[in-house]
Structure formats: structure tokens, C-alpha cells
Design an enzyme around this catalytic site. Structure first.
Site, short mmCIF file in Angstrom:
data_model
loop_
_atom_site.label_atom_id
_atom_site.label_comp_id
_atom_site.label_asym_id
_atom_site.label_seq_id
_atom_site.Cartn_x
_atom_site.Cartn_y
_atom_site.Cartn_z
N ASP A 30 0.86 -1.18 0.00
CA ASP A 30 0.00 0.00 0.00
C ASP A 30 0.89 1.23 0.00
O ASP A 30 1.71 1.43 0.91
CB ASP A 30 -0.90 -0.01 1.24
CG ASP A 30 -2.09 0.92 1.11
OD1 ASP A 30 -2.19 1.63 0.10
OD2 ASP A 30 -2.93 0.93 2.03
N ASP A 124 -3.07 2.57 -5.96
CA ASP A 124 -1.97 2.62 -4.99
C ASP A 124 -1.87 1.41 -4.08
O ASP A 124 -1.17 1.47 -3.06
CB ASP A 124 -2.07 3.89 -4.16
CG ASP A 124 -3.37 4.00 -3.38
OD1 ASP A 124 -4.28 3.18 -3.61
OD2 ASP A 124 -3.48 4.91 -2.52
N GLU A 125 -2.52 0.31 -4.40
CA GLU A 125 -2.36 -0.86 -3.55
C GLU A 125 -2.65 -2.13 -4.35
O GLU A 125 -3.41 -2.12 -5.33
CB GLU A 125 -3.26 -0.81 -2.32
CG GLU A 125 -4.73 -0.75 -2.61
CD GLU A 125 -5.58 -0.80 -1.34
OE1 GLU A 125 -5.26 -1.58 -0.42
OE2 GLU A 125 -6.59 -0.05 -1.28
#
Length: 439
Positions: A30, A124-125
Site C-alpha cells: 500500500d 496505490d495498492e
């Protein structure tokens, strides 16, 4: 209550970066305050200052906040006006999704250099299954360190990584590792890790579900694990009870699945001031159709169902959709269908006194997606073989070199003083795992 806020941070040596990672093939990576970090990367003078990314108008919402801003209580999804009150000295920036998408692609490529089993959850993860990479790259925790180092050296960004035996545990681990950390949950210590956590750490437990569990005297994951399933069933229903019963015991059989079909692509905009002018609304919907068409073509998708979303000033929201004859990724066709839906909807159903009812938000979406080359396209009778799609593809090429504002429909040129904030794109996929949590 999101899992990120429900999971306490901290360094418990039982779950440190050097803990036993045997039978822990799942990583959850993350990025830390991703949007804000990308902005600081390209504006080094902002380093160390509170930075907030999101809608900058009076109805804007925070998309990302640096950890310096979070120290003042600023959080994702908070109204921007509230963030300004909490941290008046922060630097407030509008989002630049093209920059964030480019950074995301670079990060995801680093993941895929390690393993093909990468399941993105958002920009983003992502989850990674590194079981097959152990012989070449070493143990899972070592691979996690290597990923963190590459991201920092190549992208000048930081991330937090959870390593565990399942997706659920790895995701909780990354939350606890933030910011810029690494946490390993050994397979034989999963219950030690889970049971002290608050019930809000369980995937699927929001504020309402947490209230119901608290009324039953269940405040921790361990309490839920010890509760008779009949008690959970009576409070939450059959499906939710079975789901939480398994998670509270650390059971999560879901595998990392890199093949997640995107279901829809859309864009929506919230106006800073309610809009009644049909010309302004038409321009806004044309602009949204342009964005959706460009995103479809960039993703290599086309779809047959066009839908619109209209939110009135009193927050009533109406959705309408229409399935067209042939699949499309053409902005002109998307706009024509969405505008027809809008005018048929008559959201200006007249308010008292004959005034048009003001509109707060409009959105355009294309659904039922498949790879563009696999869906049939229906050429209208008398239409040229080459037309809007080819023109828009040429515009895409120009935009890639010179920016999206270089080539636009004529009606979008000139002075457009309509103040609006494009809402953050949401992944148009069925939930892959836990809903996205703030970074």
C-alpha cells in the site's frame, strides 16, 4: 469505520519485519499518502509541509493528505472546507490523475517484475502472491524489502507492506506498518494478531455493523470469534454472520487473482455552485464523455451500456442507462446517448415558481465492458468507414505528446468559467477484497 483507522499502529516484536514468514506467501503493498506523495515528488519544496490533494472548491473532498497534514486531523474523504479549518497552513492542490496513473503503472510494473500474480485494488495498492518467486528471490519478507527499496530508489515514493498467510491478514498488516514500514504476521500467530483488534478491523464491518456488535457486547475480533454463530446471525444475517465467523478465526481462502475484469469506466463532476443552465450542463456532460472515451481507449475496452447519474441540489440522485446496438469507446457516441438520457429524464422537473431545479452533480459511465476488438460494432447506414473513432484516436495520440487540452471539441474551447471538481475515479470492478482504505 475503515480497517486502516481500526488497526493500531506500532511495533510489536512478535510481528516485526524479522518475524517468521514461513507459510506467508501473500503480500499487501500500500503506497503511503500516494497522491500527496506524488505531488511532493514533483514539487520538492513542499517536502515537510502539510499537503492536501482533492477538490479545492467549496464542495471539494480530500482525496489524499500527507502525514504532516494528518497530524492536524486531516483525513481522506473529509470535506475540503473542514480540512482547511483544521490545517489552514496546508498546501491544497487539485488532483492530477494522469500523474498518479503514470506513477501507479511504474509501481505495478515493479510488482510484476517479482511475480505475475498481482491483484491491483486501486492505483496505490495491490496483493502479490510470491510463493513462486521464493527460489529465485528468497523469503517473502526479503522480497517485501526488495520491493520497498526499488519503489523508493526508482520512484522516490514510500510504501508499507504486510506479509501474511492470507489476503485479509496481509492487508491488516500493511495498515499496521504505516507509514513506510514492513510487518510480518507469522502463520502460527494469526489469532494472536487478530483477536485484540477492534471489530472495525474486520472486512465488512462498518459503523452500523460495529454498533450492532457492540450492543451484543462484542468489541474485539476475539469476542466475535468466541460468539455463537447464531448470535451473529440474529444481528447481522446469515451471509454476514458466516463471513465474520470465518474472518475472526483467521480463515480467508481467497487467492490472489490477477485476472479481474473491469466492469465499467466512468467520470463524474460535482459543481462548486448548483447549475440550472442547460448549455452549461451539456458542456459538462460532453467533457465527461470525452474523459470516459479516452479512458476506455487507453484501457482497450468498449461497452454497450451507457449510464448517467444526476444528483439534485437536495441530494436526490437519479440513475438512468441505455444499451446501444453496438459496443463503443467513442466519446461522440457516448455523449449522444448520455445527453438523450439526460433530456428524457428532465431533471429540470420544474421546482415551485417555475424555476429549473438546480443540479449538484452529473456523471457518465460505460458498462458491460469487454476487450475492444472482441465486441461487434454496428456501422450506421450511410456512415463513413472512418469517422469519429479514428478522429478521437488521433486526438489521443496528440494528447499523449502535448496534453489533453490541445485537442478538444469546439464547444469545449474558449472561456468556461463554470467551476467544478472532477470526482476521483473509482475502480469499476467488483470488490476484489477489502474495500479500499486510506493510505
Amino acid at each position: 469505520m475503515g480497517r486502516s483507522s481500526a488497526v493500531p499502529r506500532g511495533g510489536d516484536p512478535r510481528f516485526g519485519a524479522d518475524a517468521d514468514d514461513t507459510d506467508c506467501p501473500i503480500l499487501h503493498v500500500d503506497m503511503d499518502a500516494f497522491f500527496a506523495s506524488v505531488e511532493v515528488r514533483r514539487r520538492p519544496e513542499l517536502r515537510g509541509r502539510p499537503v492536501v490533494v482533492g477538490g479545492v472548491g467549496p464542495r471539494g473532498v480530500v482525496s489524499s493528505a500527507s502525514y504532516e497534514a494528518r497530524a492536524y486531523g486531516v483525513r481522506s474523504a473529509m470535506p475540503t472546507m473542514r480540512a482547511r479549518a483544521l490545517c489552514p497552513g496546508a498546501v491544497f492542490l487539485p488532483p492530477d490523475f494522469a500523474q498518479y496513473s503514470a506513477a501507479s503503472r511504474a509501481v505495478m510494473q515493479i510488482f510484476r517484475d517479482v511475480t505475475p500474480l498481482v491483484e491491483p485494488l486501486s492505483l496505490d495498492e495491490a496483493f502479490l502472491d510470491v510463493a513462486g518467486a521464493r527460489r529465485l528471490l528468497g523469503r517473502p519478507a526479503r522480497i517485501a524489502r526488495m520491493i520497498r527499496q526499488r519503489i523508493f530508489e526508482e520512484q522516490r515514493l514510500t510504501c508499507s507492506v504486510g506479509v501474511g498467510p492470507s489476503k485479509f491478514v496481509a492487508k491488516l498488516g500493511s495498515s499496521r506498518a504505516k507509514p513506510d514500514g514492513l510487518l510480518v504476521v507469522p502463520a502460527d500467530r494469526v489469532l494472536e494478531f487478530l483477536h485484540p483488534l477492534p471489530v472495525g478491523a474486520l472486512w465488512g464491518v462498518g459503523e452500523r455493523a460495529a454498533e450492532k456488535l457492540h450492543r451484543l457486547g462484542l468489541s474485539t475480533v476475539g469476542d466475535v470469534a468466541a460468539a455463537p454463530i447464531g448470535m451473529l446471525r440474529g444481528a447481522l444475517g446469515e451471509a454476514a454472520a458466516a463471513h465474520l465467523h470465518e474472518l475472526s478465526r483467521g480463515r480467508d481462502p481467497r487467492r490472489v487473482n490477477p485476472e479481474q475484469a473491469e466492469k465499467s469506466i466512468g467520470a463524474e463532476v460535482t459543481f462548486d455552485d448548483d447549475v440550472v443552465d442547460p448549455v452549461a450542463l451539456r458542456r459538462a456532460m460532453l467533457s465527461l464523455a470525452q474523459k470516459v472515451g479516452a479512458r476506455l481507449r487507453a484501457a482497450g475496452h468498449a461497452g454497450r451500456t451507457v449510464s448517467i447519474k444526476v444528483r439534485l441540489a437536495d441530494f436526490r440522485t437519479v440513475n438512468r442507462s441505455r444499451t446501444v446496438d453496438g459496443a463503443t469507446d467513442v466519446a461522440r457516441e457516448i455523449f449522444e446517448t448520455s445527453w438523450a438520457l439526460f433530456t428524457a429524464l428532465q431533471p429540470g422537473a420544474r421546482a415551485p415558481g417555475g424555476a429549473t431545479e438546480p443540479i449538484r452533480l452529473v456523471g457518465v459511465r460505460v458498462e458491460g465492458l469487454a476487450p475492444a476488438g472482441t465486441l461487434p460494432r454496428q456501422l450506421a447506414l450511410g456512415a463513413p468507414e472512418h469517422g469519429w473513432r479514428e478522429a478521437e484516436a488521433a486526438a489521443d495520440a496528440a494528447a499523449a505528446r502535448f496534453g489533453r487540452s490541445v485537442v478538444r471539441p469546439a464547444s469545449l474551447l474558449g472561456g468556461d468559467d463554470l467551476r467544478r471538481t472532477e470526482n476521483r475515479p473509482r475502480p469499476g470492478v467488483d470488490p476484489l477484497s477489502d474495500p479500499r482504505t486510506p493510505s
